[in-house]
Every structure is written in structure tokens, then in C-alpha cells.
Design a protein around this motif. Sequence first.
Motif, PDB file in Angstrom:
ATOM      1  N   ASP A 155      93.230 -47.747 -28.022  1.00  0.00           N
ATOM      2  CA  ASP A 155      92.779 -47.048 -26.826  1.00  0.00           C
ATOM      3  C   ASP A 155      93.771 -45.923 -26.568  1.00  0.00           C
ATOM      4  OD1 ASP A 155      90.537 -48.632 -26.284  1.00  0.00           O
ATOM      5  OD2 ASP A 155      91.772 -50.152 -25.305  1.00  0.00           O
ATOM      6  N   GLY A 156      93.370 -44.707 -26.942  1.00  0.00           N
ATOM      7  CA  GLY A 156      94.274 -43.568 -26.806  1.00  0.00           C
ATOM      8  C   GLY A 156      94.665 -43.330 -25.362  1.00  0.00           C
ATOM      9  N   LYS A 157      95.931 -43.074 -25.139  1.00  0.00           N
ATOM     10  CA  LYS A 157      96.441 -42.823 -23.795  1.00  0.00           C
ATOM     11  C   LYS A 157      96.586 -41.308 -23.573  1.00  0.00           C
ATOM     12  CE  LYS A 157      97.851 -47.280 -22.963  1.00  0.00           C
ATOM     13  NZ  LYS A 157      96.931 -47.920 -23.880  1.00  0.00           N
ATOM     14  N   THR A 158      96.293 -40.870 -22.375  1.00  0.00           N
ATOM     15  CA  THR A 158      96.373 -39.456 -22.028  1.00  0.00           C
ATOM     16  C   THR A 158      97.743 -38.887 -22.392  1.00  0.00           C
ATOM     17  OG1 THR A 158      94.788 -39.688 -20.239  1.00  0.00           O
ATOM     18  CG2 THR A 158      96.291 -37.822 -20.100  1.00  0.00           C
ATOM     19  N   GLY A 159      97.715 -37.716 -23.038  1.00  0.00           N
ATOM     20  CA  GLY A 159      98.951 -37.022 -23.369  1.00  0.00           C
ATOM     21  C   GLY A 159      99.650 -37.512 -24.614  1.00  0.00           C
ATOM     22  N   ASN A 160      99.028 -38.419 -25.357  1.00  0.00           N
ATOM     23  CA  ASN A 160      99.671 -38.980 -26.542  1.00  0.00           C
ATOM     24  C   ASN A 160      99.105 -38.374 -27.819  1.00  0.00           C
ATOM     25  OD1 ASN A 160     101.350 -41.929 -26.160  1.00  0.00           O
ATOM     26  ND2 ASN A 160     100.328 -41.056 -24.378  1.00  0.00           N
ATOM     27  N   ASP A 161      99.960 -38.337 -28.848  1.00  0.00           N
ATOM     28  CA  ASP A 161      99.560 -37.910 -30.190  1.00  0.00           C
ATOM     29  C   ASP A 161      99.596 -39.126 -31.104  1.00  0.00           C
ATOM     30  OD1 ASP A 161      99.589 -35.357 -29.179  1.00  0.00           O
ATOM     31  OD2 ASP A 161     101.523 -34.814 -30.045  1.00  0.00           O
ATOM     32  N   ILE A 163      84.821 -36.851 -39.364  1.00  0.00           N
ATOM     33  CA  ILE A 163      85.120 -37.097 -37.955  1.00  0.00           C
ATOM     34  C   ILE A 163      83.795 -37.399 -37.267  1.00  0.00           C
ATOM     35  CG2 ILE A 163      86.025 -36.138 -35.813  1.00  0.00           C
ATOM     36  CD1 ILE A 163      87.710 -34.214 -37.576  1.00  0.00           C
ATOM     37  N   ASP A 164      83.699 -38.579 -36.677  1.00  0.00           N
ATOM     38  CA  ASP A 164      82.487 -38.978 -35.951  1.00  0.00           C
ATOM     39  C   ASP A 164      82.797 -39.014 -34.466  1.00  0.00           C
ATOM     40  OD1 ASP A 164      80.910 -39.383 -38.229  1.00  0.00           O
ATOM     41  OD2 ASP A 164      81.776 -41.372 -38.527  1.00  0.00           O
ATOM     42  N   CYS A 165      81.938 -38.359 -33.688  1.00  0.00           N
ATOM     43  CA  CYS A 165      82.100 -38.352 -32.239  1.00  0.00           C
ATOM     44  C   CYS A 165      81.070 -39.283 -31.637  1.00  0.00           C
ATOM     45  CB  CYS A 165      81.914 -36.946 -31.696  1.00  0.00           C
ATOM     46  SG  CYS A 165      82.959 -35.724 -32.512  1.00  0.00           S
ATOM     47  N   VAL A 166      81.525 -40.250 -30.908  1.00  0.00           N
ATOM     48  CA  VAL A 166      80.632 -41.238 -30.318  1.00  0.00           C
ATOM     49  C   VAL A 166      80.793 -41.164 -28.814  1.00  0.00           C
ATOM     50  CG1 VAL A 166      80.054 -43.669 -30.152  1.00  0.00           C
ATOM     51  CG2 VAL A 166      80.864 -42.727 -32.325  1.00  0.00           C
ATOM     52  N   ASN A 167      79.695 -41.002 -28.102  1.00  0.00           N
ATOM     53  CA  ASN A 167      79.791 -41.039 -26.642  1.00  0.00           C
ATOM     54  C   ASN A 167      79.807 -42.501 -26.204  1.00  0.00           C
ATOM     55  OD1 ASN A 167      79.923 -38.320 -26.143  1.00  0.00           O
ATOM     56  ND2 ASN A 167      77.711 -38.080 -26.254  1.00  0.00           N
ATOM     57  N   GLY A 168      80.963 -42.904 -25.712  1.00  0.00           N
ATOM     58  CA  GLY A 168      81.189 -44.318 -25.502  1.00  0.00           C
ATOM     59  C   GLY A 168      80.534 -44.900 -24.250  1.00  0.00           C
ATOM     60  N   VAL A 221      85.892 -41.205 -32.713  1.00  0.00           N
ATOM     61  CA  VAL A 221      86.440 -41.074 -31.363  1.00  0.00           C
ATOM     62  C   VAL A 221      85.318 -41.038 -30.346  1.00  0.00           C
ATOM     63  CG1 VAL A 221      88.622 -39.959 -31.904  1.00  0.00           C
ATOM     64  CG2 VAL A 221      86.563 -38.586 -31.720  1.00  0.00           C
ATOM     65  N   ALA A 222      85.630 -41.544 -29.164  1.00  0.00           N
ATOM     66  CA  ALA A 222      84.720 -41.434 -28.028  1.00  0.00           C
ATOM     67  C   ALA A 222      85.006 -40.107 -27.346  1.00  0.00           C
ATOM     68  CB  ALA A 222      84.943 -42.597 -27.071  1.00  0.00           C
ATOM     69  N   PHE A 223      84.079 -39.159 -27.515  1.00  0.00           N
ATOM     70  CA  PHE A 223      84.308 -37.802 -27.019  1.00  0.00           C
ATOM     71  C   PHE A 223      83.614 -37.596 -25.676  1.00  0.00           C
ATOM     72  CE2 PHE A 223      85.904 -35.740 -30.926  1.00  0.00           C
ATOM     73  CZ  PHE A 223      86.741 -34.818 -30.341  1.00  0.00           C
ATOM     74  N   ASP A 224      83.996 -38.385 -24.679  1.00  0.00           N
ATOM     75  CA  ASP A 224      83.382 -38.193 -23.375  1.00  0.00           C
ATOM     76  C   ASP A 224      84.143 -37.200 -22.527  1.00  0.00           C
ATOM     77  OD1 ASP A 224      81.181 -39.643 -23.670  1.00  0.00           O
ATOM     78  OD2 ASP A 224      81.797 -41.354 -22.482  1.00  0.00           O
ATOM     79  N   LEU A 225      85.401 -36.998 -22.835  1.00  0.00           N
ATOM     80  CA  LEU A 225      86.205 -36.098 -22.034  1.00  0.00           C
ATOM     81  C   LEU A 225      86.736 -34.971 -22.908  1.00  0.00           C
ATOM     82  CD1 LEU A 225      88.160 -38.652 -19.855  1.00  0.00           C
ATOM     83  CD2 LEU A 225      86.224 -37.252 -19.202  1.00  0.00           C
ATOM     84  N   ALA A 226      87.085 -33.892 -22.272  1.00  0.00           N
ATOM     85  CA  ALA A 226      87.555 -32.722 -23.014  1.00  0.00           C
ATOM     86  C   ALA A 226      88.977 -32.928 -23.518  1.00  0.00           C
ATOM     87  CB  ALA A 226      87.486 -31.501 -22.110  1.00  0.00           C
ATOM     88  N   ASN A 228      89.074 -45.812 -29.010  1.00  0.00           N
ATOM     89  CA  ASN A 228      88.045 -46.301 -28.088  1.00  0.00           C
ATOM     90  C   ASN A 228      88.222 -45.772 -26.673  1.00  0.00           C
ATOM     91  OD1 ASN A 228      86.922 -48.081 -30.107  1.00  0.00           O
ATOM     92  ND2 ASN A 228      88.793 -49.277 -29.862  1.00  0.00           N
ATOM     93  N   SER A 229      89.211 -44.918 -26.512  1.00  0.00           N
ATOM     94  CA  SER A 229      89.565 -44.472 -25.174  1.00  0.00           C
ATOM     95  C   SER A 229      88.669 -43.333 -24.702  1.00  0.00           C
ATOM     96  CB  SER A 229      91.009 -43.996 -25.188  1.00  0.00           C
ATOM     97  OG  SER A 229      91.292 -43.256 -24.037  1.00  0.00           O
TER      98      SER A 229
END
Length: 199
Positions: free
Chosen positions: A99-105, A192-197, A165-170, A133-134
Motif C-alpha cells: 500500500d503505497g504511502k503518500t510522498g514515497n518512492d 504498466i496496468d492501471c486499475v481503478n481500485g 497500480v490503482a490510479f484513482d488519484l493524480a 494497492n494504495s
Amino acid sequence: ADQFADGSVWEIFTADQIKDLANHGNYAGITLNITDDIDLGGATIAPIANFAGKIEGNNKTISGYVIDSMSGNNAAFIAVNSGEVVNLTLDGTVKVAFDGKTGNDYKVAGLAAVNNGTIKNVTVKGVVDVESNSLSAFIDIDAAMVVATGNVPEASAEGTVNVTVAFDLANVTVNAGGLTSTVAADGVTATIDCVNGRT
């Protein structure tokens, strides 16, 4: 007794030794001398967090391993390489979900997530599979068969690199490649697969 003899050259020839590599610090001043082809038979191993020694592969192959854990935000055979890896073939699977955290690489690769050192005459084969999954924003994901970021290796690569990746946010940036996350390799298919989670 420690399975490794004291001294600056450690002979590596068994699957158990490969499984144990994550448990011995950064190997500064130590050469890991791979003397045989080693098949781990599907065993799970942990990344070497920081590597400052030398791996002399002697044109041998380490295969059949799975890496499914991270060292910090990095997943690879070596999370951060500041040493030297030469004359080696790696053939395994790196498969992580987080679960990717904001601001992380996040950096995921077959050999080194971050390469500040030297990689020469190396072949990396297999699968690199990343799933975030974030729904957080401002995440960078770099994935590659050999090195996610850093010094470009003198290497060849075969296999697949998949990032989902779940690409719900920019502001989510994904790079997927072969030699590095931005340098392709002829033998690598990167997707690269973009999934709207949201459901």
C-alpha cells in the motif's frame, strides 16, 4: 560455527548460504565467490539491505528464488548496491505488493533496487511483479529487470516487468524498464496496468 569462514573471501555454493545472505551486514571488504550454479527450488529469500562488498559470480547462475519482501521501500536481490557485482546470472522472481504511502518512492528490480556501485557482465532473467494497492497520491514507482534506479549496469536481461497500480488519484509516477526503469532491454517486456481500485 558460522557457515562462512573468517576472511575476505567467502565461498558460496549452497542454497542455504544464499538464503542466509540477508543476515550478514553490508559485506564491506568481503568478496562472495560463487563457485557453483545454485538452484533454490522456489525458496523465498530476503533482500540484502545494503551491499558494499563484491560478488564474483564466476559465470555461475543463482536461480529458483522468490523475493516477496521489501527492505524499506526497496525490493530486489540487493536493495541498495554500493559494491560490485560481476560475472553472474540471476534467474528468479521478485513479487511484491504494498500500500503505497503518500510522498514515497518505491524501487523494485531483479538485481538492485538502487545501484550506486558497479554491475558488469551480469544477466538477469525472470519476473519482476509490482502491485500498489494504495489510492494515495504523490507516489513514484520504478521497476526494472536489472536496476530500478542509479548507475546503468553493463548487463543483459530477459523476462517480464509488470507494475499494477490503482490510479484513482493524480501524481502517481510509474517507470518500468529492462536495464533500468527508464532504459529498455531487448529481452524484457515491461507493462504498466492501471486499475481503478474503487468499487
